[in-house]
Design an enzyme around this catalytic site. Structure first.
Site, PDB file in Angstrom:
ATOM      1  N   ARG A  56       3.510  -5.836   2.454  1.00  9.26           N
ATOM      2  CA  ARG A  56       2.978  -4.605   2.311  1.00  9.26           C
ATOM      3  C   ARG A  56       3.609  -3.649   1.853  1.00  9.26           C
ATOM      4  NH1 ARG A  56       0.980  -3.254   8.884  1.00  9.26           N
ATOM      5  NH2 ARG A  56       0.864  -5.443   9.090  1.00  9.26           N
ATOM      6  N   ASP A  80      -5.019 -18.304   6.893  1.00 10.00           N
ATOM      7  CA  ASP A  80      -6.356 -17.235   5.628  1.00 10.00           C
ATOM      8  C   ASP A  80      -5.468 -17.472   4.239  1.00 10.00           C
ATOM      9  OD1 ASP A  80      -3.896 -16.055   7.044  1.00 10.00           O
ATOM     10  OD2 ASP A  80      -5.526 -14.345   8.619  1.00 10.00           O
TER      11      ASP A  80
HETATM   12  C1  DMJ Z   1      -3.100  -7.741   6.958  1.00 12.40           C
HETATM   13  O1  DMJ Z   1      -1.781  -7.123   7.345  1.00 12.40           O
HETATM   14  C2  DMJ Z   1      -2.792  -8.354   6.352  1.00 12.40           C
HETATM   15  O2  DMJ Z   1      -4.753  -9.089   5.202  1.00 12.40           O
HETATM   16  C3  DMJ Z   1      -3.380 -10.040   6.778  1.00 12.40           C
HETATM   17  O3  DMJ Z   1      -2.961 -11.011   5.644  1.00 12.40           O
HETATM   18  C4  DMJ Z   1      -3.486 -10.369   8.185  1.00 12.40           C
HETATM   19  N1  DMJ Z   1      -4.371  -9.183   8.491  1.00 12.40           N
HETATM   20  C5  DMJ Z   1      -3.562  -8.169   8.810  1.00 12.40           C
HETATM   21  C6  DMJ Z   1      -4.771  -6.863   9.417  1.00 12.40           C
HETATM   22  O4  DMJ Z   1      -5.608  -7.504   9.875  1.00 12.40           O
END
Ligand code: DMJ
Length: 631
Positions: free
Chosen positions: A271, A400
């Protein structure tokens, strides 16, 4: 004798004066009776009625003068009857008188008609006079002109400030891609205004309480996560004033001073470092790059571990780092595996190699490790060499973005990093082999979870990102067969995730959904029924839209916009909802910072042309912050 019978023939004036003696002036209106000849009679009756009335009046007046007092109704009738009888019986003798009366009546009639036109009226007629109506029309025209002028001025001001264009009156008005894009921009402005007004400098907004919010990933300091996560989106959608305000805040931003307690290394990286890097990539403003480097530098102590795999948490004041208390001293795949894109880009832009060294070290350690059936378990120890933890495998939470970053690192380096491409393909292939399923009834494709050999037929909202990932692979793949294979897989995942939305009451998908003999793409678990403004499903539709130009993806995204408006819009921003199967869901009162970074951005881009952030020039980090692809 009633008037109807009289008007059936056309009486002489004298006859009429004689015969019509009763007081019925109201009924002497034209158009009440008959046609043709009768109409002539009626017209005459109107005229003659007036005469008759005057005549009666004169009679009454004479009688009054004669008797010295005003007669009663019966007296008047009697006197009239007597008079009428006299007239009737003695026509020859009184014809002169009759003439005089007629002339008198005519005279009075003329006076009355003249008075009707020239004496002052009660005022009602003034309202309808020509000059009045002209006046009204003039006022109307003047008001119209003023309104138009005001509108033009407003429009001019709006264009100068370049904020959101004049709002469309209702959601249904946004009936083309441009209108829908503008609508999304208005949503962004609304959410931003709420944050700016009620939570400026805080990490997030509570849109209904109208106050600041923070979650444990940010520690307990007020580090303006929303400002940094949102700034690239503000820039991309052209909210210039908002962008400038955010930029000014960031210019004064000192992360070390503001951050308090334990922060998530991963979240801070994707972020904060990611947001600042993309702001630099988009604007060329060096300030952002310096800030990105500052943030990443503060994270470096977390990488001081035997294997180089970073800790999950860090206190920026002290530099002390640690793993989560619930993780038994282990690091998490999605977290330590999603550093490379930012760190490698940062080194590339600054010329400072330390960041790339840290992320390459992690990659080297993983390349050297044996993978169970080619799969990557979620947990890993901090030892050197590290050991895998429990054999849990997932395409969703805690795994993921590791897969995502393998693919995107290959793309970000201009497809030069062949090791990364190979490892990505091997990992996805292993997952397809062991974890990809198709539901029985509706043929919905999904990646199940694995716990050892036990299959859990659950697919998470987070895992829906995988549709977009494989489509992005397909778009970059030279081998046509492989490309087609992943395009099909992406379409199927996009469809499944859409089903999870379509099968809920709100049209919004839950956090996680199951496939059993009785349910598909739904959940019966109350604890999985929430939605926290996650972007992954729209993210996949965005890639599918870019790759296929199938309008249904735009329509699905638009449906989501409408459902957000209906269920997630709060007093001063947007909120998560606690149960997507509830027709009147309770809101969780949190406006996540990734709403700006991801969901809004993907929604905006899906209604934009492809030349807004073309995918052969830009790659998005896992928080949807765009980085430039290197040649
Ligand atoms: C986000 O902060 C990013 O995409 C992260 O990889 C996992 N998912 C959240 C939002 O759902």
């Amino acid at each position: 004798m009633g008037p109807v019978e009289i008007y059936h023939s056309v009486p002489q004036l004298s006859e009429y004066l004689v015969l019509e003696t009763s007081y019925q002036p109201v009924r002497h209106l034209p158009g009440f009776y008959g046609t043709g000849k009768e109409k002539l009679g009626k017209s005459f009756s109107f005229f003659s009625g007036k005469i008759h009335f005057l005549d009666s009046f004169i009679d009454s007046f004479s009688a009054q003068a004669y008797l010295g007092s005003f007669p009663s109704f019966s007296e008047r009738r009697n006197s009239e009857n007597v008079k009428s009888a006299n007239l009737k019986n003695d026509m020859g003798l009184r014809s002169h008188e009759q003439l005089v009366v007629c002339v008198g009546v005519m005279f009075l009639l003329t006076v009355c008609i003249t008075a009707f036109f020239f004496l002052p009226s009660g005022g009602a007629d003034l309202y309808f006079r020509e000059e009045n109506s002209v006046h009204v029309r003039d006022t109307f025209i003047r008001n119209e002109a003023l309104r138009k002028k005001e509108q033009e001025e407003l429009l001019k001001k709006a264009e100068e400030a370049n904020p959101v264009p004049i709002p469309k009156p209702e959601i249904g008005a946004a009936d083309d891609a441009e209108g829908r894009r503008i609508f999304v921009k208005q949503m962004i402005k609304f959410a931003w205004d709420g944050y700016r007004k009620y939570a400026w400098g805080e990490n997030e907004l509570r849109p209904n309480s109208r106050s600041g919010h923070s979650s444990s990933i940010f520690g307990y300091g007020k580090t303006g996560a929303t400002i940094i996560d949102a700034i690239d989106t503000l820039f991309i959608v052209g909210l210039k004033e908002e962008y400038k305000e955010a930029r000014d805040w960031i210019a004064e931003f000192n992360f070390k001073d503001l951050a308090k307690g334990d922060l998530s290394v991963f979240e801070t990286n994707i972020r904060f470092t990611g947001g600042l890097l993309s702001a630099y990539a988009l604007t060329g403003d060096k300030m952002f790059l310096t800030k990105a480097e500052d943030v990443a530098t503060l994270l470096l102590p977390a990488f001081e571990t035997p294997s180089g795999i970073p800790y999950s948490l860090i206190d920026l004041q002290t530099g002390r780092a640690k793993t989560y208390s619930w993780a038994s001293g282990k690091a998490i795949l999605s977290e330590y595996g999603s550093i490379q894109l930012e760190f490698d880009y940062l080194s590339n832009l600054t010329g400072n190699p330390i960041f790339a060294q840290k992320s390459n070290k992690i990659r080297d350690v993983l390349t050297a490790m044996e993978k169970p059936e080619g799969l990557y378990p979620i947990y890993i120890s901090m030892d050197n060499p590290p050991r895998w933890g429990q054999h849990l495998f997932s395409m969703g939470a805690m795994a993921d973005s590791w897969y995502e970053y393998l693919l995107k690192q290959w793309i970000a380096t201009g497809k030069t990093d062949q090791r990364t491409k190979r490892e990505y393909e091997e990992a996805i292939f292993a997952m397809e082999k062991r974890m990809l399923y198709k539901s029985e009834q509706s043929n919905l494709w999904y990646f199940a979870k694995l716990n050892g050999n036990r299959v859990e037929h659950t697919f998470e909202h987070l895992a829906c990102f995988s549709g977009g990932m494989v489509v992005l692979h397909a778009m970059n793949e030279e081998n046509a067969t492989i490309a087609q294979h992943y395009m099909d897989l992406g379409k199927n995942i996009g469809h499944t995730c859409h089903e999870s939305y379509a099968r809920s009451t709100t049209g919004i998908g839950p956090e996680s959904f199951q496939f059993t003999s009785s349910i598909e793409a739904k959940t019966e678990r109350r604890q999985d029924s929430y939605y926290i403004l996650r972007p992954e499903v729209v993210e996949t539709w965005f890639y599918l839209w870019r790759a296929t130009k199938d309008e249904k993806y735009r329509q699905w995204a638009w449906d989501h916009v409408q459902n957000l408006e209906k269920y997630a819009k709060g007093n001063a921003g947007y909120s998560g909802i606690r149960n997507v199967y509830d027709s009147n869901p309770e809101q969780d009162d949190v406006q996540q910072s990734f709403l700006f970074a991801e969901l809004f951005k993907y929604l905006y881009l899906i209604f934009s042309d492809d030349d807004v952030l073309p995918l052969d020039q830009w790659v998005f980090n896992t928080e949807a912050h765009p980085f430039r692809i290197r040649n």
